[in-house]
Write a protein that holds these residues in place. Structure first.
Motif, PDB file in Angstrom:
ATOM      1  N   LEU A  16       0.848  -1.205   0.000  1.00  0.00           N
ATOM      2  CA  LEU A  16       0.000   0.000   0.000  1.00  0.00           C
ATOM      3  C   LEU A  16       0.877   1.246   0.000  1.00  0.00           C
ATOM      4  CD1 LEU A  16      -2.934  -0.615   2.545  1.00  0.00           C
ATOM      5  CD2 LEU A  16      -3.064  -0.437   0.058  1.00  0.00           C
ATOM      6  N   ALA A  17       1.871   1.270   0.881  1.00  0.00           N
ATOM      7  CA  ALA A  17       2.720   2.456   0.982  1.00  0.00           C
ATOM      8  C   ALA A  17       3.559   2.655  -0.281  1.00  0.00           C
ATOM      9  CB  ALA A  17       3.615   2.363   2.213  1.00  0.00           C
ATOM     10  N   LEU A  18       3.878   1.556  -0.958  1.00  0.00           N
ATOM     11  CA  LEU A  18       4.666   1.674  -2.194  1.00  0.00           C
ATOM     12  C   LEU A  18       3.774   1.970  -3.399  1.00  0.00           C
ATOM     13  CD1 LEU A  18       7.102  -1.304  -1.505  1.00  0.00           C
ATOM     14  CD2 LEU A  18       7.810   1.079  -1.823  1.00  0.00           C
ATOM     15  N   ARG A  38       3.921   8.646   2.817  1.00  0.00           N
ATOM     16  CA  ARG A  38       2.993   7.516   2.759  1.00  0.00           C
ATOM     17  C   ARG A  38       3.033   6.778   4.100  1.00  0.00           C
ATOM     18  NH1 ARG A  38       4.321   5.591  -2.670  1.00  0.00           N
ATOM     19  NH2 ARG A  38       4.048   7.375  -4.054  1.00  0.00           N
ATOM     20  N   LEU A  39       1.866   6.510   4.614  1.00  0.00           N
ATOM     21  CA  LEU A  39       1.747   5.748   5.858  1.00  0.00           C
ATOM     22  C   LEU A  39       0.683   4.683   5.628  1.00  0.00           C
ATOM     23  CD1 LEU A  39       1.583   8.674   8.441  1.00  0.00           C
ATOM     24  CD2 LEU A  39       3.322   6.863   8.436  1.00  0.00           C
ATOM     25  N   ALA A  40       1.058   3.423   5.789  1.00  0.00           N
ATOM     26  CA  ALA A  40       0.064   2.353   5.649  1.00  0.00           C
ATOM     27  C   ALA A  40       0.150   1.478   6.888  1.00  0.00           C
ATOM     28  CB  ALA A  40       0.325   1.545   4.388  1.00  0.00           C
ATOM     29  N   ARG A  55      -4.405   3.065   4.301  1.00  0.00           N
ATOM     30  CA  ARG A  55      -3.527   4.233   4.253  1.00  0.00           C
ATOM     31  C   ARG A  55      -4.032   5.262   5.243  1.00  0.00           C
ATOM     32  NH1 ARG A  55      -0.968   5.147  -0.905  1.00  0.00           N
ATOM     33  NH2 ARG A  55      -0.516   7.288  -0.302  1.00  0.00           N
ATOM     34  N   ALA A  56      -3.112   5.902   5.960  1.00  0.00           N
ATOM     35  CA  ALA A  56      -3.487   6.984   6.886  1.00  0.00           C
ATOM     36  C   ALA A  56      -3.436   8.296   6.111  1.00  0.00           C
ATOM     37  CB  ALA A  56      -2.537   6.987   8.076  1.00  0.00           C
ATOM     38  N   ALA A  73      -3.246  11.884   7.794  1.00  0.00           N
ATOM     39  CA  ALA A  73      -1.925  12.143   8.392  1.00  0.00           C
ATOM     40  C   ALA A  73      -0.895  12.417   7.298  1.00  0.00           C
ATOM     41  CB  ALA A  73      -1.494  10.949   9.236  1.00  0.00           C
ATOM     42  N   GLU A  74      -0.994  11.698   6.200  1.00  0.00           N
ATOM     43  CA  GLU A  74      -0.068  11.923   5.078  1.00  0.00           C
ATOM     44  C   GLU A  74      -0.196  13.358   4.576  1.00  0.00           C
ATOM     45  OE1 GLU A  74      -1.204   9.056   2.158  1.00  0.00           O
ATOM     46  OE2 GLU A  74      -0.207   7.384   3.161  1.00  0.00           O
ATOM     47  N   ALA A  75      -1.465  13.794   4.401  1.00  0.00           N
ATOM     48  CA  ALA A  75      -1.705  15.135   3.871  1.00  0.00           C
ATOM     49  C   ALA A  75      -1.126  16.195   4.799  1.00  0.00           C
ATOM     50  CB  ALA A  75      -3.206  15.353   3.685  1.00  0.00           C
TER      51      ALA A  75
END
Ligand SMILES: Cc1cc2nc3c(=O)[nH]c(=O)nc-3n(C[C@H](O)[C@H](O)[C@H](O)COP(=O)(O)OP(=O)(O)OC[C@H]3O[C@@H](n4cnc5c(N)ncnc54)[C@H](O)[C@@H]3O)c2cc1C
Lengths: 169, 286
Positions: free
Chosen positions: B130-132, B214-216, B226-227, B230-232
């Motif tokens: 997901l993060a990738l 990216r945070l998953a 995906r968070a 928080a990423e934004a």
């Protein structure tokens, strides 16, 4: 019923074997029941404990979670394949450092150690603990197993290994 | 423990697998590393009539750069994911996650394809893919389709994979190959599966401005997620203590957790582990 059977050929401890078996036979049952190699133990039978660990093409695997048919054409090494006329240094390490009490997990622990030392001949204590994470031992608290692996690594790395090996019997 | 009887087929061609999977009278299942399927079969929770071993399929093997992506064959085992130099260099997050799956014996058997298709909500690799922002390459009766990892996971143990479909490969964009990343896992003391696993990928260190974050998170909700909020919040900022603290609490508040007596504990885990993962990335050397 015929289609539920498969003919498998593999090399076990250097010897080629061929058997026609039910496809659902697990590698550990194949080794113990078809070939009589009862050194490989069934502990939990749920992939947790690692007592059934053997080498498949040189890699440690839990033989209760591998079908015998998945070992088709591959080389299997069990605890019986470790020893020749002398104790293998890993066996000697476990013997010298009391790396066992009841001995039930020992075949799996030694095969996992064989793999670990083949990948990393000089593991740190931390690397030994991580490497043997897939082995459950209810006696030793792992302390003496770690020492046994360290001792085995030393023996295997020293050139005078053959002189020090203990004769079997 | 024996599984129920089944017929074993070793597939030589993908076309055969697709054809075999069309059998509506006898349940047919793909066998990869077998480290989720065989335990289920031993417990008779799965009783397929036919097992199709895909270990010899060429289409599922190999790791190579292919234009803008790194292509990882579905039959690539954890031990290979952890060690492969291309994966180490171009998608180190995947290597890091694979390296902490189960134990050494499990890592010698389990495959990335098996892990993703099994879609255990407590599996490690979903967070990394997901993060990738990986794409899954899926083969079926109508040819090849691609789907984002994000769309693939629908519910616990449920994916968009059709009955006759096979996951062939995972494609990882090379655009994030230079980003910093970490996979931080809190293993359950008995099972070793993650209680929580946080995959984190950031394109900045120290005082640089964050462009991509990216945070998953896996293990803690009904699927890995995906968070995004928080990423934004991270993008445009710097990886300092204040930003990290804000992002971690945003991740906790917005996590799609089940509403039950454990929610508060889980939120706290999200907050602590997202914060630690970001700190780890911030502390990485150039
Ligand atoms: C003791 C133990 C500890 C474990 N610990 C962890 C852990 O900490 N973290 C973790 O994430 N996992 C853990 N696992 C699970 C392990 O990672 C499995 O290997 C993985 O979930 C499944 O991969 P496999 O290759 O073994 O697939 P299999 O068991 O062979 O298959 C799993 C499912 O996927 C399907 N499938 C497989 N490949 C494909 C394909 N290419 N296309 C379509 N469908 C396919 C199969 O039909 C089956 O339904 C553990 C397992 C064990 C036994």
């Amino acid at each position: 019923m015929g289609e539920l059977q498969t003919t498998v050929t593999m090399t076990v401890n250097g010897e080629r074997v061929t058997r026609t078996i039910e496809s659902r036979v697990l590698l550990v049952h194949f080794l113990r029941e078809e070939l009589g190699l009862t050194g490989t133990h069934v502990g939990c039978d749920t992939s947790q404990c690692g007592a059934c660990t053997v080498l498949l093409d040189g890699e440690a695997v839990k033989s209760c979670t591998v079908l015998a048919v998945q070992a088709m054409g591959k080389a299997v090494t069990t605890i019986e394949g470790l020893e020749t006329d002398r104790l293998h240094p890993i066996q000697e390490g476990f013997w010298a450092k009391h790396g066992l009490q009841c001995g039930f997990c020992t075949p799996g622990a030694m095969m996992a150690t064989t793999y670990l030392l083949s990948q990393n001949p000089n593991p740190t204590e931390e690397q030994i603990r991580v490497g043997l994470d897939g082995i459950v031992c209810r006696c030793t608290g792992y302390e003496t197993i770690v020492r046994a692996v360290q001792h085995a690594a030393q023996l295997m790395n020293s050139s005078t290994q053959t002189e020090r090996s203990t004769e079997v019997g | 423990m024996l599984t129920a009887p089944f017929e074993y087929r070793r597939a030589e061609r993908v076309e055969d697998v697709i054809e075999w999977l069309s059998d509506e009278t006898r349940e047919t299942k793909i066998l990869a590393g077998g480290h989720s399927l065989l335990p289920l079969m031993k417990l008779r929770l799965a009783t397929p009539a036919i097992l199709v071993d895909v270990s010899a399929l060429r289409e599922l093997q190999g790791v190579q750069e292919d234009g803008e992506v790194l292509r990882v064959g579905a039959f690539t085992r954890y031990v290979e994911l952890a060690r492969h130099s291309l994966i180490n260099q171009k998608a180190s997050l995947l290597s890091q996650a694979a390296n902490v799956v189960g134990d050494l014996q499990v890592r010698n058997r389990g495959t990335i394809g098996g892990s993703l298709c099994h879609a255990d909500p407590a599996a490690d690799l979903p967070a990394a893919v997901l993060a990738l922002e990986a794409q899954l390459v899926i083969l079926g009766p109508n040819g090849t389709r691609r789907e984002s990892a994000e769309a693939f996971f629908m519910a616990p143990f449920v994916t968009t994979l059709g009955r006759q479909e096979i996951l062939a490969a995972i494609e990882i964009p090379l655009s994030t190959q230079n980003a910093r990343s970490t996979y931080l896992k809190r293993p359950h003391p008995a099972s070793g599966y993650p209680v929580i696993g946080v995959a984190c990928l950031i394109d900045a260190i120290h005082n640089q401005t964050i462009g991509t974050a990216r945070l998953a998170i896996t293990g803690i909700a009904s699927t890995a997620f995906r968070a995004s909020a928080a990423e934004a919040q991270l993008v445009g900022g710097r990886l300092d203590a204040e930003t990290i603290a804000k992002a971690a609490s945003t991740a906790a508040i917005n996590a799609p957790l089940d509403d039950d007596e454990h929610t508060e504990y889980k939120q706290q885990l999200v907050q602590v582990y997202v914060s630690r993962a970001l700190q780890q990335v911030a502390a990485q050397e150039d």
